[in-house]
Design a protein around this motif. Sequence first.
Motif, short mmCIF file in Angstrom:
data_model
loop_
_atom_site.label_atom_id
_atom_site.label_comp_id
_atom_site.label_asym_id
_atom_site.label_seq_id
_atom_site.Cartn_x
_atom_site.Cartn_y
_atom_site.Cartn_z
N TYR A 4 0.87 -1.19 0.00
CA TYR A 4 0.00 0.00 0.00
C TYR A 4 0.90 1.23 0.00
N LEU A 5 0.71 2.06 -1.00
CA LEU A 5 1.59 3.20 -1.22
C LEU A 5 0.77 4.49 -1.21
N ILE A 6 1.25 5.48 -0.46
CA ILE A 6 0.56 6.77 -0.38
C ILE A 6 1.54 7.88 -0.74
N PRO A 7 1.44 8.42 -1.95
CA PRO A 7 2.28 9.57 -2.31
C PRO A 7 1.87 10.79 -1.50
N TYR A 8 2.86 11.49 -0.94
CA TYR A 8 2.58 12.65 -0.10
C TYR A 8 3.70 13.67 -0.28
N ARG A 9 3.31 14.89 -0.54
CA ARG A 9 4.30 15.95 -0.68
C ARG A 9 4.58 16.56 0.69
N ILE A 10 5.85 16.51 1.11
CA ILE A 10 6.23 17.11 2.39
C ILE A 10 5.80 18.58 2.36
N GLY A 11 5.13 19.00 3.42
CA GLY A 11 4.61 20.36 3.46
C GLY A 11 3.18 20.45 2.97
N LEU A 23 -1.44 16.91 6.50
CA LEU A 23 -0.95 15.84 7.36
C LEU A 23 -2.09 15.09 8.04
N ALA A 24 -3.14 15.81 8.45
CA ALA A 24 -4.30 15.16 9.06
C ALA A 24 -4.98 14.22 8.06
N MET A 25 -5.12 14.68 6.81
CA MET A 25 -5.74 13.82 5.79
C MET A 25 -4.88 12.59 5.53
N LEU A 26 -3.56 12.77 5.44
CA LEU A 26 -2.65 11.64 5.28
C LEU A 26 -2.83 10.64 6.42
N SER A 27 -2.96 11.14 7.64
CA SER A 27 -3.14 10.27 8.80
C SER A 27 -4.43 9.45 8.69
N ASP A 28 -5.49 10.06 8.16
CA ASP A 28 -6.74 9.31 7.97
C ASP A 28 -6.57 8.20 6.94
#
Length: 165
Positions: A4-11, A23-28
């Motif tokens: 399971y891979l979640i691309p996320y841009r720092i910041g 960051l909250a959405m990423l945590s969900d």
Amino acid sequence: MTTYLIPYRIGGKTRLGDPELALAMLSDVTDAVNELAEEALVVDGPGGQGEAVADTLAVHRGPVTILNADLPCVTSAEIQELTAAAPALVAARDGTTNALALRDVGDFKPLYGPGSAARFAEHLGAVSLDLSGLREDVDTWDDVERVRERVGKHTHRYLSQLARA
């Protein structure tokens, strides 16, 4: 075993202008994956989303499910349904790709961008699923308002803090 891979841009997302909300959405999204007793790999890279995903998948084998980080309404059941239907995708309202399930990481090509859902569907022969928690991405504050009542606990907590401020 599925990766399971979640691309996320720092910041966070630049259009939102709020790294804490991102960051909250990423945590969900991460919590929804973890409910499946699976580990989520969060990736960031100097290039775009496609390059970051391709670079990460280069060292993996087997099935993969790729979930965007801006899906605060996603549920573990929706992730399971997407993964089981591979090759499958969930398109955003604007025709981009919010989530993608592949039978093998070798099937991935970096086709993200405007109209990417159609490109991925054609390239993979993927079925397009309509799963509301995966369809409802958050790119703008208008999007936040549209999904506010259905977001996960991290996004809900953050939005509640904003309302009190």
